[in-house]
Each structure stands twice: as structure tokens, then as C-alpha cells.
Enzyme design. Structure first.
Site, PDB file in Angstrom:
ATOM      1  N   HIS A 218       0.818  -1.210   0.000  1.00  0.00           N
ATOM      2  CA  HIS A 218       0.000   0.000   0.000  1.00  0.00           C
ATOM      3  C   HIS A 218       0.850   1.257   0.000  1.00  0.00           C
ATOM      4  CE1 HIS A 218      -2.113  -3.246   2.243  1.00  0.00           C
ATOM      5  NE2 HIS A 218      -3.071  -2.947   1.387  1.00  0.00           N
ATOM      6  N   HIS A 416     -12.249 -37.061 -15.949  1.00  0.00           N
ATOM      7  CA  HIS A 416     -12.109 -38.167 -15.002  1.00  0.00           C
ATOM      8  C   HIS A 416     -10.852 -38.991 -15.270  1.00  0.00           C
ATOM      9  CE1 HIS A 416     -13.399 -41.151 -12.073  1.00  0.00           C
ATOM     10  NE2 HIS A 416     -13.105 -42.086 -12.948  1.00  0.00           N
ATOM     11  N   GLY A 417     -10.582 -39.276 -16.524  1.00  0.00           N
ATOM     12  CA  GLY A 417      -9.381 -40.040 -16.850  1.00  0.00           C
ATOM     13  C   GLY A 417      -8.123 -39.304 -16.447  1.00  0.00           C
ATOM     14  N   ILE A 418      -8.105 -38.002 -16.700  1.00  0.00           N
ATOM     15  CA  ILE A 418      -6.946 -37.177 -16.327  1.00  0.00           C
ATOM     16  C   ILE A 418      -6.749 -37.189 -14.812  1.00  0.00           C
ATOM     17  CG2 ILE A 418      -6.067 -34.805 -16.244  1.00  0.00           C
ATOM     18  CD1 ILE A 418      -7.453 -34.333 -18.931  1.00  0.00           C
ATOM     19  N   GLY A 419      -7.851 -36.993 -14.086  1.00  0.00           N
ATOM     20  CA  GLY A 419      -7.761 -36.967 -12.630  1.00  0.00           C
ATOM     21  C   GLY A 419      -7.334 -38.300 -12.046  1.00  0.00           C
ATOM     22  N   SER A 459     -13.673 -36.419  -7.204  1.00  0.00           N
ATOM     23  CA  SER A 459     -13.015 -37.713  -7.408  1.00  0.00           C
ATOM     24  C   SER A 459     -11.855 -37.912  -6.452  1.00  0.00           C
ATOM     25  CB  SER A 459     -12.518 -37.834  -8.851  1.00  0.00           C
ATOM     26  OG  SER A 459     -13.598 -37.947  -9.738  1.00  0.00           O
ATOM     27  N   GLY A 500     -20.325 -38.403   0.341  1.00  0.00           N
ATOM     28  CA  GLY A 500     -20.899 -37.982  -0.938  1.00  0.00           C
ATOM     29  C   GLY A 500     -22.411 -38.093  -1.037  1.00  0.00           C
ATOM     30  N   ARG A 555     -21.647 -33.395 -13.283  1.00  0.00           N
ATOM     31  CA  ARG A 555     -22.039 -32.642 -14.471  1.00  0.00           C
ATOM     32  C   ARG A 555     -23.191 -33.306 -15.218  1.00  0.00           C
ATOM     33  NH1 ARG A 555     -17.945 -28.998 -16.008  1.00  0.00           N
ATOM     34  NH2 ARG A 555     -17.112 -28.192 -14.065  1.00  0.00           N
ATOM     35  N   ALA A 569     -18.379 -43.051 -15.454  1.00  0.00           N
ATOM     36  CA  ALA A 569     -16.921 -43.174 -15.455  1.00  0.00           C
ATOM     37  C   ALA A 569     -16.390 -43.589 -14.087  1.00  0.00           C
ATOM     38  CB  ALA A 569     -16.289 -41.855 -15.884  1.00  0.00           C
TER      39      ALA A 569
END
Length: 587
Positions: A218, A416-419, A459, A500, A555, A569
Site C-alpha cells: 500500500h 475423469h481419466g486425467i484426474g 473424485s 458424498g 455434471r 466413469a
């Protein structure tokens, strides 16, 4: 200096209206106060609320998003938000697990956030706060609590967001966030003053050939006003001061942020980083990741700051956890910096990444054949058996990444596959360090915790719990039987459903896990391999059944009847995990 504004009294409200309008997919403005709220409200987790004065954009409102803050309470330019704004922002995102506030250590922020917390506690909402105090120039180490928070906010908010999204308790989130704060150090210099909207002169005076060393965000006075110096001279001085304030030693790892204060170009920031990197290399300190950007600014102030975030394995896990907002992202598709001597490795990894991005369906290398200590079907699992089995499963899921991506893309967002692949990669890294472990449950816990801390989103919590929840709190055992494994899966199922809220028929991973757990309980007396065959078959049928269901979560929920005909998935991943268990045990 003329600013592009209308009425100076309306700068913050009009800025927020434009900001939330531009990013309306992700944010919304609180209807009553100057607070930015994430549109993706996540339930059953500690809520993270950040905030402070406006004028530092994109900090704070620009750091609301997935894996980051749930809300930002915004004050007037360089002024703390009032208690009511803080109270209303937190109320809007509280989901019953408590609220953590993260903000810079300034008198106005401390007073107003404390008052906001009082109001919330009067309503029965649990709260806690972590004040960022990374500015080493603002007070000596013995008065650490008096230090200001500056660009270190970036690393502390990143870590806190990941810890909240991992589903940790409020107490654990506070512990992790305080650890991140205490591992963060920053020094800044100002080369030109800033000017507040509606004020006809800068907030401080600085000669053309002068630099203010240790300047606050500041315009607070620094520790030294000096003649203009080349970038390398400034970088050396800043590096030395940060290093003297830490316990950094050869072999340690850090993340580095060279942050512009508003009008400093990326060209200049890169020149500073070039020198910082050379100094780190000379001292044998590895750069795990680096960033050059204007994240924590002071209107159009000239100058920059250098921040070190010292890592250990726990903090590294939270840092790698995926996050995204319009101004900041980490995770699966981002890369890390190369340490000295690793350029060839980095080039090879980048080329492999490019190939994957060019062709998402490109076949991954086949999973390695199971490594076994004994031949034939296993009748029980030792800790080493469990470790090798989970490594095999990790390889299997990584191999199936394109398949899971394709399934999720049909009715979800395709991540989902990536995660799953990212989480299993982290689980594999953790497992490979556990040779010699004697407790079977500790092996499952380590794999689950690595997934939970790295995957992000729902996930990460759910699939991390698949391993972690069943093993947590169990009496150590060197060997487990079919009955033990069945009890673990039943315990994991209960924890996942409690967290969940999904039931069979909701088109989630529970549709595969619940019948599999039932099959394991019914057949565990027959032995390990027959039990896993029954579980695999039950999970496969559960996956098939998901094609009949309308989604109740995720989703796909918005698709209603259009989701019918497609398999889930998450359920598919459960089936693949159980299939991997059966394959390993069968040999």
C-alpha cells in the site's frame, strides 16, 4: 495520472460488476455486499474465504475458483472489507464444516476479520483464520507476527484451497495452511509510486533515480531508500535476505514467484528470475516450480517482489493438487521448472506431453506385468503384496486414461481419466518409497492419502477414501485375509456414502462399489481369489446398470434423461481397480 474510471466513489462496485460479468460462468457477485462467490459451490468441505483491500487485482477476487477460494471479501481501494462484508461472504459459502479465513496481516484486516468471525460464531458457525506474514523486510524474525502479507498470499491461498478441497477437517486445514505460511518468504522493491483513483497525486514520492527497498503493497515505507541499481544487484540482495531468514540448505526444493507490482513487464521479471535461478543453482537448491506474473499488485506501482515457498512432501502434494481460476492454474496440464542438469529430462517429458495433447486417444504404454514374491494365487496379502498390488493397479488405471476420458466425455466434462491417472501416479510415487513397510493398512493409507491430496474435485476425495477410509484407524497387521479386505471395503463404502450422499441408482461409483462390497462380504469365507472374482463380476454388472440410470450428481445431473444409455466413469474406475486386485492375486 488519469485513470480510466467514472466516479471515484464507485470504482470498486463498478470493477466488481465488470469482473463478475466477464467471468459469469465462474463467479457471481454477492447481491448485498462487495464479495465474489464461486458458482461451483462445493458441499461437505471447509469453506475458504480470502479478502482484503481492492487495488491488488487479481488478488483477491481473481483467486476464487476450483482448488482455491470459495469467496473473496473485497474492501475499498487499499482498505480492509468491513465485518458485514466478511460475514455475508462466509455465510454464503458455509456448508457446515466451518470457515477458514486467509488474509494479509494488516491492522485493518485483522480487526475487521476478527469482528466478522465473532458474528459468525454467534450464529453457530465454526471459524478460524491464518494471517499471511511473508514480508521479511517489514519486521525481524523475533517479531514474525508483525510482518505484512504480500505476494506470499499466492502460495498460502493455493495450499489452503487444496487442503479444503481434500476434505480435511477445519483443524487440519488450519495446520496445513499455517505450515504453508511459515514456509513462505518475500522481499519487494518499488521503482515507481502508485496513485489512488480520485486522488490527484501519488501515494508516495520517489525520485527517478531512487528505489524503495522493502516497500509494502500500500506504499508503506520500506527499510531502505537507495539509488537505482541493476537487476542482478537487486536480485542478489533480495536472495541473500530471504535465504538468511530461512533454513534453506543444499538439496531443498522451493517454488519461486517473481511478482510484478502493477506496471512491471514480464521482460523485467524474467531478467530478475534469471539471476535468482543462478543463485539457487549455486547453492544446490532445486526449483520445483517457478512463476513470473502480476498476481499481487498495487495499482500501477512499479517494482517487483521475490517469493520463496519452501516445500516438503506434504506441501508438495497440496501444491500439485489441480486448481483453476481465470488468473491462476496448476495441475495435470501444467509443467514444473527444471533443476540444473535436468534439461534433457524436462525436454523429454515435454515432448511426451505434447504427443498426449495432440492425440488424447493415443495408446499409453501397457501396464507392467505384476511383480510377485510368490507364484500361484495368493491366499492372503502381506504389506509387500499390497504395495505391489496397488502399484500394479496404478499402472493399469494410467494405461486406461484415454478409455476413462472417452467415457466421461460422453456425459461429463472429460476430466475423469486425467484426474484418475494423475492421482494414481502420485499414489505410485508414494508406494515406491514404502519398501520394507510391515503394516498392510499403512500401505493402503499412503496410497489413498496421495490420491486425495493430488486429484482435486470430488473424485480426489471419493477415490482417495476408497483406499484411505477402509484402512484408517485399523490395528496394524503384517498380513490381511479375505475377511480383512472385505471389512476394509465395507468401511470405505460407508465413508464414501456418508461423505458424498450417493446411493445405488444415482449413477456414481457407488453403483459398482456397493454390490462389490456386498459380494465380498458374502464370499470372503471362500478365500481371497474367489472373493475378488465375485467382487469384480458384481462391479462389472454395476457399471452396466449405470447405463439405465438418470444421474443425481456431477455434471451429468443436468442432462436428465439424456444421460440414460451411458455408463458412469467413476463406476468404471471402481471395476478396473477391483479387476486389478483380482489379476494381481491370481497372478
Amino acid at each position: 495520472m488519469r485513470k480510466i474510471i467514472n466516479d471515484a466513489d464507485n470504482v470498486v462496485s463498478e470493477m466488481m460488476e465488470g469482473f463478475t460479468g466477464a467471468y459469469s460462468r465462474y463467479f457471481r457477485k454477492h447481491p448485498e455486499v462487495n464479495a465474489i462467490l464461486s458458482r461451483q459451490k462445493r458441499e461437505d468441505k471447509v469453506a475458504l474465504v480470502i479478502g482484503g483491500g481492492s487495488g491488488h487485482e487479481p488478488m483477491f477476487g481473481g483467486f476464487v475458483g476450483k482448488g482455491l477460494a470459495d469467496a473473496a471479501a473485497c474492501g475499498n481501494i487499499f482498505a480492509s472489507p468491513d465485518p458485514n462484508t466478511i460475514y455475508e461472504a462466509a455465510k454464503a459459502v458455509d456448508s457446515g464444516k466451518g470457515v477458514l479465513f486467509v488474509y494479509g496481516c494488516y491492522a485493518g484486516d485483522n480487526l475487521n476479520f476478527d469482528m466478522g468471525e465473532e458474528f459468525l460464531r454467534d450464529d453457530g458457525i465454526r471459524t478460524a483464520h491464518v494471517r499471511v506474514r511473508d514480508d521479511v523486510a517489514s519486521a525481524p524474525k523475533e517479531r514474525m507476527e508483525d510482518r505484512r502479507g504480500i505476494a506470499g498470499d499466492v502460495f498460502v491461498v493455493k495450499t489452503a484451497g487444496a487442503a479444503c478441497d481434500a476434505g480435511l477437517s477445519l483443524e487440519e486445514v488450519v495446520r496445513v495452511t499455517e505450515k504453508a505460511r511459515d514456509h513462505t518468504r518475500t522481499v519487494g522493491v518499488a521503482t515507481a509510486p502508485a496513485q489512488l483513483p480520485g486522488v490527484d497525486k501519488p501515494i508516495f514520492e520517489l525520485g527517478e533515480d531512487e528505489i524503495e527497498y522493502g516497500m509494502g503493497l500500500h506504499g508503506e515505507r520500506g527499510v531502505l531508500r537507495t539509488a537505482w541499481q541493476p537487476a542482478d544487484v537487486l536480485a542478489e540482495k533480495m536472495y541473500a535476505q530471504i535465504k538468511d531468514d530461512t533454513d534453506l540448505r543444499e538439496g531443498d526444493e522451493v517454488c519461486v514467484l517473481v511478482n510484478g507490482l502493477g506496471s512491471t513487464t514480464i521482460t523485467e521479471l524474467a531478467i530478475v528470475y534469471r539471476k535468482i535461478k543462478k543463485l539457487l543453482d549455486q547453492d544446490g537448491i532445486r526449483v520445483y516450480d517457478a512463476d513470473l506474473n502480476n498476481y499481487c499488485t498495487s495499482q500501477e506501482m512499479g517494482g517487483f517482489s521475490v517469493t520463496f515457498f519452501q516445500l516438503d512432501e506434504e506441501l508438495k502434494g497440496y501444491y500439485d493438487s489441480p486448481c483453476w481460476c481465470p488468473y491462476y492454474a496448476k495441475g495435470e496440464l501444467t509443467e514444473r521448472a527444471c533443476a540444473a542438469g535436468e534439461e534433457d529430462r524436462c525436454t523429454e517429458e515435454a515432448e511426451q506431453g505434447d504427443e498426449t495433447r495432440k492425440d488424447p486417444g493415443k495408446d499409453a504404454p501397457a501396464a507392467a506385468e505384476p511383480e510377485r514374491e510368490r507364484k500361484g494365487a495368493l491366499e492372503e496379502l502381506s504389506a509387500e503384496d499390497a504395495r505391489r498390488m496397488l502399484v500394479y493397479i496404478a499402472d493399469k488405471i494410467i494405461e486406461k486414461k484415454p478409455y476413462l476420458t472417452e467415457i466421461d466425455s460422453a456425459i461429463g466434462d472429460g476430466d475423469h481419466g486425467i484426474g484418475m491417472a494423475g492421482g494414481m501416479k502420485k499414489a505410485k510415487e508414494a508406494l515406491e518409497k514404502m519398501t520394507g513397510e510391515k503394516n498392510v493398512y499403512a500401505v493402503f493409507e499412503a496410497a489413498g492419502k496421495a490420491m486425495l491430496m493430488s486429484m482435486g474435485g470430488a473424485s480426489g476425495v471419493i477415490f482417495g477414501s476408497l483406499y484411505l477410509a477402509g484402512a484408517k484407524g485399523m490395528e496394524p497387521k503384517p498380513v490381511i485375509t479375505a475377511e480383512d479386505l472385505a471389512r476394509m471395503e465395507e468401511k470405505s463404502l460407508r465413508a464414501i456414502q456418508e461423505r458424498g450422499k450417493a446411493e445405488v441408482g444415482d449413477k456414481t461409483m457407488v453403483d459398482a462399489l456397493s454390490p462389490a462390497a456386498d459380494a465380498m462380504k458374502a464370499s470372503c469365507g471362500q478365500g481371497l481369489l474367489p472373493m475378488l472374482k465375485a467382487a469384480e463380476a458384481a462391479a462389472a454388472q454395476g457399471v452396466e446398470d449405470t447405463k439405465k440410470y438418470v444421474a443425481k450428481f456431477g455434471r451429468a445431473k443436468s442432462l436428465m434423461e439424456r444421460a440414460v444409455g451411458y455408463q458412469d466413469a467413476g463406476a468404471t474406475s471402481v471395476w478396473l481397480i477391483l479387476q486389478g486386485m483380482r489379476e494381481y492375486v491370481e497372478g
